[in-house]
Write a protein that holds these residues in place. Sequence first.
Motif, PDB file in Angstrom:
ATOM      1  N   ARG A   1      41.821  50.777  51.387  1.00 25.34           N
ATOM      2  CA  ARG A   1      41.979  50.311  52.765  1.00 25.34           C
ATOM      3  C   ARG A   1      41.692  51.394  53.795  1.00 25.34           C
TER       4      ARG A   1
ATOM      5  N   ARG B   1      41.440  50.585  42.582  1.00 22.95           N
ATOM      6  CA  ARG B   1      42.503  50.267  43.528  1.00 22.95           C
ATOM      7  C   ARG B   1      41.896  49.511  44.706  1.00 22.95           C
ATOM      8  N   SER B   2      42.741  48.772  45.393  1.00 24.52           N
ATOM      9  CA  SER B   2      42.300  48.171  46.649  1.00 24.52           C
ATOM     10  C   SER B   2      42.277  49.290  47.686  1.00 24.52           C
TER      11      SER B   2
ATOM     12  N   MET C   1      34.914  40.732  51.329  1.00 21.52           N
ATOM     13  CA  MET C   1      35.404  42.008  50.809  1.00 21.52           C
ATOM     14  C   MET C   1      34.964  43.159  51.703  1.00 21.52           C
TER      15      MET C   1
ATOM     16  N   GLU D   1      33.546  44.011  42.843  1.00 15.17           N
ATOM     17  CA  GLU D   1      34.667  44.933  42.992  1.00 15.17           C
ATOM     18  C   GLU D   1      34.717  45.939  41.839  1.00 15.17           C
TER      19      GLU D   1
ATOM     20  N   CYS E   1      38.120  46.293  49.043  1.00 15.05           N
ATOM     21  CA  CYS E   1      39.383  45.552  49.196  1.00 15.05           C
ATOM     22  C   CYS E   1      39.054  44.129  49.625  1.00 15.05           C
ATOM     23  N   TRP E   2      39.646  43.180  48.936  1.00 14.45           N
ATOM     24  CA  TRP E   2      39.456  41.768  49.291  1.00 14.45           C
ATOM     25  C   TRP E   2      39.983  41.552  50.716  1.00 14.45           C
TER      26      TRP E   2
END
Length: 277
Positions: free
Chosen positions: A95, A92-93, A254, A212, A223-224
């Motif tokens: 954050r 997952r990204s 990233m 990633e 996360c990008w």
Amino acid sequence: MTLFTIDTEKCNRDGICAASCPFALIDMTSKSGFPAPIGIAEERCMNCGHCVSVCLTGALTLKTMGPSDCRPVPKDYGISPEQLEQLYLTRRSIRVFKDKPVPRENLQDLFRLVGHAPSGHNSRVVQWLVIEDAGEIKRLSGLVIQWMREVLEQNPAFGKSMEADILVAAWDRGEDYILHAAPHVVIAHGPLQFKDVYPVRSEFALAMSYLEIAVAAMGIGACWAGFFQAAVQFYPPMNEAIGLPDGHLSYECMMLGYPKYKYQRVPIRSLPPISWR
Ligand SMILES: Cc1cc2nc3c(=O)[nH]c(=O)nc-3n(C[C@H](O)[C@H](O)[C@H](O)COP(=O)(O)O)c2cc1C
């Protein structure tokens, strides 16, 4: 030493090295039947190492690497399709990060792994910058916000299309939705002149994608940083503020760190359109 040498005791003259060379630089037609570099081989070899890597008997030694320099491929290596599916589905990204840095040795190992990503003409142009200083990361986020404020003033529709109004409002409340106060911000950079050059241009995103996926396998979140990268593209002070080597551009960015929360479910992703011919 010519481009490569052959241990004639070991070579079985099967021609696999020649068949695997991307530019047909290995000749198998000599009287002896042993592989030999063609005339332009030295000049045109891109040092991909496939001839060394594919040889069944370890008979071929390139100027730059021999069989004993290269790690053997284990006989029954492999990630099962189920493991790969799990990795892809659960990445997952991330954050929200723990306030705990990833040890440098672990990051170093990751960059070593990512160095095995495909590279157009084996050019390996990607260089890395890892920013770990919280004040520095906040300063760069602040500069993105400064750019977003200008965009919202000059071109509100464009600003809203990238949610700049929301992100600026969050910043004003003391929340960083740009680099998310990540413990590490990783920049893939390289010479500016590659900006419009294919395939070199693609390498930065490719290396970042490898990173990633690799971090996901190691329990590290990523996360990008697309807003950051957009500012690099549209706001000249941004790239300058990063302090890269002269003439370098940030191509991809990233955030990295240990995830604070664990995801419990895989969100739905529809099958992309596919056409077959
Ligand atoms: C090139 C690129 C840039 C992105 N930039 C950001 C960004 O600046 N901030 C952010 O929170 N997420 C960013 N993302 C993450 C996407 O929002 C995320 O991949 C998408 O919502 C799907 O979620 P998933 O990665 O967890 O599947 C970016 C993703 C990509 C591929």
